[in-house]
Design an enzyme around this catalytic site. Structure first.
Site, PDB file in Angstrom:
ATOM      1  N   LYS A 176       0.108   4.825   8.679  1.00 51.11           N
ATOM      2  CA  LYS A 176       0.701   5.187   7.385  1.00 51.11           C
ATOM      3  C   LYS A 176      -0.390   5.369   6.314  1.00 51.11           C
ATOM      4  CE  LYS A 176       1.419   1.593   5.066  1.00 51.11           C
ATOM      5  NZ  LYS A 176       1.250   0.693   3.970  1.00 51.11           N
ATOM      6  N   THR A 188       0.867  -1.187   0.000  1.00 50.92           N
ATOM      7  CA  THR A 188       0.000   0.000   0.000  1.00 50.92           C
ATOM      8  C   THR A 188       0.896   1.227   0.000  1.00 50.92           C
ATOM      9  OG1 THR A 188      -1.646  -1.223   1.268  1.00 50.92           O
ATOM     10  CG2 THR A 188      -1.907   1.168   1.162  1.00 50.92           C
ATOM     11  N   LYS A 217      -7.134   1.755  -3.087  1.00 53.55           N
ATOM     12  CA  LYS A 217      -6.729   1.098  -1.833  1.00 53.55           C
ATOM     13  C   LYS A 217      -6.724   2.098  -0.672  1.00 53.55           C
ATOM     14  CE  LYS A 217      -4.842  -1.690   1.159  1.00 53.55           C
ATOM     15  NZ  LYS A 217      -5.644  -2.687   1.866  1.00 53.55           N
TER      16      LYS A 217
HETATM   17  P1  NAP Z   1       4.791  -6.481   7.698  1.00 56.60           P
HETATM   18  O1  NAP Z   1       4.428  -7.810   8.230  1.00 56.60           O
HETATM   19  O2  NAP Z   1       5.140  -5.391   8.648  1.00 56.60           O
HETATM   20  O3  NAP Z   1       5.970  -6.676   6.663  1.00 56.60           O
HETATM   21  C1  NAP Z   1       6.605  -5.564   6.109  1.00 56.60           C
HETATM   22  C2  NAP Z   1       7.647  -6.034   5.142  1.00 56.60           C
HETATM   23  O4  NAP Z   1       8.328  -4.886   4.596  1.00 56.60           O
HETATM   24  C3  NAP Z   1       8.728  -6.914   5.777  1.00 56.60           C
HETATM   25  O5  NAP Z   1       9.105  -7.888   4.846  1.00 56.60           O
HETATM   26  C4  NAP Z   1       9.852  -5.903   6.029  1.00 56.60           C
HETATM   27  O6  NAP Z   1      11.139  -6.481   6.111  1.00 56.60           O
HETATM   28  C5  NAP Z   1       9.731  -5.081   4.753  1.00 56.60           C
HETATM   29  N1  NAP Z   1      10.416  -3.799   4.863  1.00 56.60           N
HETATM   30  C6  NAP Z   1      10.145  -2.778   5.715  1.00 56.60           C
HETATM   31  N2  NAP Z   1      10.987  -1.748   5.487  1.00 56.60           N
HETATM   32  C7  NAP Z   1      11.826  -2.151   4.492  1.00 56.60           C
HETATM   33  C8  NAP Z   1      12.897  -1.526   3.812  1.00 56.60           C
HETATM   34  N3  NAP Z   1      13.271  -0.264   4.091  1.00 56.60           N
HETATM   35  N4  NAP Z   1      13.516  -2.227   2.837  1.00 56.60           N
HETATM   36  C9  NAP Z   1      13.130  -3.482   2.525  1.00 56.60           C
HETATM   37  N5  NAP Z   1      12.119  -4.125   3.126  1.00 56.60           N
HETATM   38  C10 NAP Z   1      11.458  -3.453   4.099  1.00 56.60           C
HETATM   39  O7  NAP Z   1       3.606  -5.868   6.789  1.00 56.60           O
HETATM   40  P2  NAP Z   1       2.425  -6.616   6.033  1.00 56.60           P
HETATM   41  O8  NAP Z   1       1.243  -6.677   6.944  1.00 56.60           O
HETATM   42  O9  NAP Z   1       2.923  -7.841   5.374  1.00 56.60           O
HETATM   43  O10 NAP Z   1       2.054  -5.504   4.941  1.00 56.60           O
HETATM   44  C11 NAP Z   1       2.823  -5.349   3.755  1.00 56.60           C
HETATM   45  C12 NAP Z   1       2.108  -4.299   2.894  1.00 56.60           C
HETATM   46  O11 NAP Z   1       0.779  -4.743   2.596  1.00 56.60           O
HETATM   47  C13 NAP Z   1       1.960  -2.939   3.582  1.00 56.60           C
HETATM   48  O12 NAP Z   1       2.070  -1.928   2.625  1.00 56.60           O
HETATM   49  C14 NAP Z   1       0.551  -3.001   4.151  1.00 56.60           C
HETATM   50  O13 NAP Z   1       0.011  -1.715   4.330  1.00 56.60           O
HETATM   51  C15 NAP Z   1      -0.154  -3.802   3.073  1.00 56.60           C
HETATM   52  N6  NAP Z   1      -1.342  -4.564   3.491  1.00 56.60           N
HETATM   53  C16 NAP Z   1      -1.352  -5.265   4.669  1.00 56.60           C
HETATM   54  C17 NAP Z   1      -2.486  -5.988   5.001  1.00 56.60           C
HETATM   55  C18 NAP Z   1      -2.586  -6.744   6.308  1.00 56.60           C
HETATM   56  O14 NAP Z   1      -3.725  -7.055   6.710  1.00 56.60           O
HETATM   57  N7  NAP Z   1      -1.498  -7.085   6.984  1.00 56.60           N
HETATM   58  C19 NAP Z   1      -3.590  -6.045   4.142  1.00 56.60           C
HETATM   59  C20 NAP Z   1      -3.517  -5.357   2.935  1.00 56.60           C
HETATM   60  C21 NAP Z   1      -2.394  -4.628   2.607  1.00 56.60           C
HETATM   61  P3  NAP Z   1      11.722  -6.929   7.540  1.00 56.60           P
HETATM   62  O15 NAP Z   1      11.170  -8.293   7.804  1.00 56.60           O
HETATM   63  O16 NAP Z   1      13.196  -6.894   7.347  1.00 56.60           O
HETATM   64  O17 NAP Z   1      11.249  -5.906   8.556  1.00 56.60           O
END
Ligand code: NAP
Length: 288
Positions: A240, A96, A171
């Protein structure tokens, strides 16, 4: 498109990778913290040390990382995935992120003749792990058709909304409502407690009343058990998204006063150290 590079194996990326692997796609995963990608090796994923290494030889390159900065980090620069992509590849940004960044990234890809789609997702951890996401797509229809088999494998609905940036824009509109619903429920729960109502009775009235949206009902077990760890969607990501939505509102001259209020709730909770909790944990910031 059977060979997928996945950049980011957090909550959502790991579930998406497992789903693709189960359905016979070849997945090469990169994660900044390598251990999280290594965990997918048991399910058959290859693990790469850099985004560029993951992208080499892939037909579809998908990023699923935290935010705009993370997306820039995995796509651009010397070890970024863009350097390994070629015109036979399709690039997909599923994080997102602001539509302006999706369009900038598409322009970087276009300079190299590489097609791009913004494909943010709706549905949380369980939907990613079971291939039941909803995908909001921006980009051209022919590129979507090329990517469709791989996208269909992780989703139950694919919605093509328009040109590049349209998926990212929708989104943010989608998520700002989730942000508001849960902030409103949290404020109601906190006020009910301060006004002396029995917490279980208050939750039951909210859950069964006309203001209980799908997301409020979904979070009700967390509210009643006061259980906000093991986030489906981290509070800091909701903050965010609310901020990205406010920027979008400013761009279009749309008043988003309710979203601004919700963002203030998430900001306060984040500053109190609750950023890693599930976003329903915003209620913890209202206890005092
Ligand atoms: P998450 O569990 O916090 O994972 C975040 C990912 O981003 C991890 O792999 C993290 O790596 C990586 N990351 C963060 N900063 C980085 C950087 N500077 N360089 C490279 N990698 C980096 O988040 P998530 O829930 O999977 O969400 C991922 C995306 O999908 C977000 O944009 C979120 O808003 C969106 N989203 C989430 C959901 C949900 O329900 N969870 C639903 C729809 C959309 P590390 O492991 O090294 O920290």
């Amino acid at each position: 498109m059977r060979r997928i590079a996945l950049l980011g194996t957090g909550t959502m990326g790991s579930g998406m990778a497992e789903t693709w692997l189960k359905k016979g796609f070849a997945v090469t995963a990169y994660n900044r913290t390598r251990a999280k990608a290594d965990a997918l090796a048991a399910s058959g994923a290859q693990v790469a040390a850099t985004p560029r290494d993951a992208a080499a030889g892939a037909e579809l390159i998908v990023a699923m990382v935290a935010d705009e900065q993370a997306s820039r980090d995995v796509w651009l620069g010397e070890t970024g995935a863009l350097t390994a992509a070629n015109p036979g590849t399709v690039l997909v940004e599923s994080s997102t992120v602001p539509p302006e960044w999706a369009r900038e990234l598409a322009a970087h890809a276009d300079e190299r003749g590489i097609p791009f789609l913004d494909v943010p997702v709706a549905g949380s951890k369980a939907a990613a792990a079971s291939g039941a996401l909803t995908l909001f797509v921006g980009g051209d229809a022919a590129t979507l058709e090329r990517a469709r088999p791989a996208l269909a494998a992780i989703s139950r609905q694919i919605v093509h909304l328009g040109p590049t940036g349209a998926g990212a824009t929708w989104k943010l509109i989608h998520n700002m409502m989730l942000a508001v619903h849960i902030a409103a429920a949290a404020e109601a729960i906190a006020l009910a407690a301060k006004a002396g109502f029995d917490p279980a009775q208050a939750l039951s009235l909210i859950e069964n009343g006309p203001a209980a949206s799908f997301i409020v009902k979904f979070k009700m077990p967390r509210f009643s058990e006061q259980r906000f760890d093991d986030a489906d969607f981290a509070l800091r990501h909701m903050l965010k998204d609310a901020r990205y939505a406010l920027a979008l509102g400013e761009k279009f001259g749309a008043r988003l006063d309710v979203v601004r209020g919700a963002a203030a709730d998430y900001d306060r909770a984040d500053k109190m150290g609750f950023g890693d909790l599930d976003f329903a944990g915003v209620v913890k910031a209202m206890a005092d």
